[in-house]
Design an enzyme around this catalytic site. Structure first.
Site, PDB file in Angstrom:
ATOM      1  N   ASP A 131      57.559  24.705 -39.837  1.00  0.00           N
ATOM      2  CA  ASP A 131      57.653  24.681 -38.300  1.00  0.00           C
ATOM      3  C   ASP A 131      57.205  26.175 -38.059  1.00  0.00           C
ATOM      4  O   ASP A 131      57.460  26.468 -37.166  1.00  0.00           O
ATOM      5  CB  ASP A 131      59.054  24.362 -37.912  1.00  0.00           C
ATOM      6  CG  ASP A 131      58.996  24.168 -36.611  1.00  0.00           C
ATOM      7  OD1 ASP A 131      58.163  23.900 -35.830  1.00  0.00           O
ATOM      8  OD2 ASP A 131      60.067  24.451 -36.049  1.00  0.00           O
ATOM      9  N   CYS A 185      58.906   1.011 -32.985  1.00  0.00           N
ATOM     10  CA  CYS A 185      59.496   1.245 -31.622  1.00  0.00           C
ATOM     11  C   CYS A 185      59.201  -0.200 -30.755  1.00  0.00           C
ATOM     12  O   CYS A 185      60.273  -0.224 -29.723  1.00  0.00           O
ATOM     13  CB  CYS A 185      58.600   2.319 -30.809  1.00  0.00           C
ATOM     14  SG  CYS A 185      58.714   3.840 -31.268  1.00  0.00           S
ATOM     15  N   CYS A 188      60.594  -1.006 -26.603  1.00  0.00           N
ATOM     16  CA  CYS A 188      61.686   0.021 -26.246  1.00  0.00           C
ATOM     17  C   CYS A 188      61.119   1.005 -25.643  1.00  0.00           C
ATOM     18  O   CYS A 188      60.032   1.743 -25.843  1.00  0.00           O
ATOM     19  CB  CYS A 188      62.368   0.417 -27.459  1.00  0.00           C
ATOM     20  SG  CYS A 188      63.685   1.624 -26.990  1.00  0.00           S
ATOM     21  N   CYS A 195      64.348  10.446 -20.271  1.00  0.00           N
ATOM     22  CA  CYS A 195      63.979  11.865 -20.207  1.00  0.00           C
ATOM     23  C   CYS A 195      64.271  12.542 -18.972  1.00  0.00           C
ATOM     24  O   CYS A 195      63.845  12.227 -17.626  1.00  0.00           O
ATOM     25  CB  CYS A 195      62.652  12.355 -20.687  1.00  0.00           C
ATOM     26  SG  CYS A 195      61.890  14.085 -20.482  1.00  0.00           S
ATOM     27  N   CYS A 211      59.023  19.740 -21.088  1.00  0.00           N
ATOM     28  CA  CYS A 211      60.226  19.482 -21.707  1.00  0.00           C
ATOM     29  C   CYS A 211      61.353  20.726 -21.719  1.00  0.00           C
ATOM     30  O   CYS A 211      60.965  21.648 -21.658  1.00  0.00           O
ATOM     31  CB  CYS A 211      59.487  19.520 -23.450  1.00  0.00           C
ATOM     32  SG  CYS A 211      60.734  19.202 -24.487  1.00  0.00           S
ATOM     33  N   CYS A 238      67.065  20.234 -26.238  1.00  0.00           N
ATOM     34  CA  CYS A 238      67.462  19.067 -25.783  1.00  0.00           C
ATOM     35  C   CYS A 238      67.390  17.910 -26.681  1.00  0.00           C
ATOM     36  O   CYS A 238      66.354  18.015 -27.341  1.00  0.00           O
ATOM     37  CB  CYS A 238      66.373  18.570 -24.478  1.00  0.00           C
ATOM     38  SG  CYS A 238      66.936  17.297 -23.680  1.00  0.00           S
ATOM     39  N   CYS A 241      66.299  12.548 -25.853  1.00  0.00           N
ATOM     40  CA  CYS A 241      65.296  11.442 -26.458  1.00  0.00           C
ATOM     41  C   CYS A 241      65.674  10.960 -27.534  1.00  0.00           C
ATOM     42  O   CYS A 241      65.593   9.742 -27.947  1.00  0.00           O
ATOM     43  CB  CYS A 241      63.708  11.783 -26.320  1.00  0.00           C
ATOM     44  SG  CYS A 241      63.503  13.019 -27.360  1.00  0.00           S
ATOM     45  N   CYS A 245      67.923   6.829 -28.656  1.00  0.00           N
ATOM     46  CA  CYS A 245      67.016   6.176 -29.388  1.00  0.00           C
ATOM     47  C   CYS A 245      67.853   5.268 -30.306  1.00  0.00           C
ATOM     48  O   CYS A 245      68.802   5.520 -30.975  1.00  0.00           O
ATOM     49  CB  CYS A 245      66.155   6.812 -30.384  1.00  0.00           C
ATOM     50  SG  CYS A 245      65.220   5.924 -31.519  1.00  0.00           S
TER      51      CYS A 245
END
Length: 309
Positions: A131, A185, A188, A195, A211, A238, A241, A245
């Protein structure tokens, strides 16, 4: 071919021994389908002030530009889902930041894996990525069969949801390659509906500049007043989301001691956060990813949230 199969099996076994949740491998090649998507996303300014996203466009799309002679991208997942969470009605930080900075923890494991490959298979040229370089980690993980990219743009798996880090080891060794899994997904829209800042502007497209993670970590200027009352008490990052799920019903607590939070963190009330001193900040977040926003940035975030109440 037999040797390639053997090498692949041994690498995956070692990844498991090192504590990785799963390991998938894909061929190092140009990401043809991603090129127009990334270009469009950047042209629409969805990276906000994350100017680094505009750099090294070619390298983001072709790992062979990062590692000479690269043949394989080994993608790895490391679970960070905590066994305990913060007390209710407080300022929140993302679960990934509860413990030690994941960059250091994962880099150490990747170095061990690379050393194992060189020791057991032969001298292999490669680089580890966590990352912090121009690598589209979620795309490579999906190509490696580790999951699919959900409507919130995070990698998802049916077995354990999405609370894990993604890392790569790009090497010049040919291996057996995995195949992508299908998208589960369905119809959904839980992440889109939940959000707080409506950052998921359409399925699979996130406007990074809206975001909360961007606003509380990457943004260096003042948070725009248009987000007042929409931040849902998130002071660093955050998880909304991911929290909503359905696949995260299957999340299981991690077993990495370095990801355990400082004893004082989980019980901090809103008052504790509002009155936090630099001394307490340095103690509670020593070696934590929260250091990225610095004490000044955290105070800015809390002050903004406080003014929204």
């Amino acid at each position: 071919m037999k040797l390639v199969t053997q090498h692949t099996r041994r690498i995956k076994e070692e990844a498991k021994r090192l504590g990785f949740l799963s390991c998938g491998i894909s061929r190092a090649e140009f990401l043809e389908e991603e090129a127009p998507r990334l270009e469009k996303w950047l042209k629409q300014g969805m990276q906000g002030e994350m100017r680094y996203m505009e750099n090294h466009f070619d390298k983001r799309l072709d790992p062979r530009r990062l590692v000479d002679g690269a043949k394989s991208v080994i993608s790895l997942l490391l679970n960070y889902y905590p066994s305990e969470e913060q007390v209710p009605d407080t300022y929140k930080i993302s679960k990934y930041a509860y413990g030690q900075d994941y960059h250091q923890v994962i880099k150490a494991k990747l170095r061990e894996l690379h050393a194992f490959i060189s020791r057991e298979i032969g001298e292999v040229n490669g680089r580890a990525f966590v990352d912090s370089a121009p690598v589209l980690d979620k795309v490579w993980a999906a190509r490696s069969g580790l999951g699919w990219i959900g409507k919130h743009s995070n990698l998802l798996t049916q077995q354990v949801g999405s609370f894990y880090f993604i890392a790569e080891l790009i090497i010049d060794l040919e291996l057996e390659y995995d195949t992508p899994v299908t998208d589960h997904c369905g119809s959904c829209t839980a992440c889109i509906d939940a959000c707080p800042t409506e950052a998921i502007i359409q399925p699979y497209v996130v406007d990074g500049s809206k975001c909360i993670s961007y606003l509380t970590i990457e943004l260096r200027d003042e948070i725009p007043t248009s987000f007042r009352g929409k931040m849902d008490d998130w002071a660093f990052g955050c998880d909304v989301c991911q929290d909503v799920c359905p696949w995260n019903r299957f999340s299981k607590p991690h077993s990495e001691p370095l990801f355990n939070p400082h004893p004082d963190l989980l019980g901090m009330s809103k008052k504790d956060w509002e009155e936090i001193t630099e001394e307490v900040f340095q103690k509670v977040f020593k070696g934590s990813a929260v250091k990225r926003t610095k004490f000044k940035g955290l105070k800015r975030n809390i002050s903004f949230l406080n003014s929204s109440d």
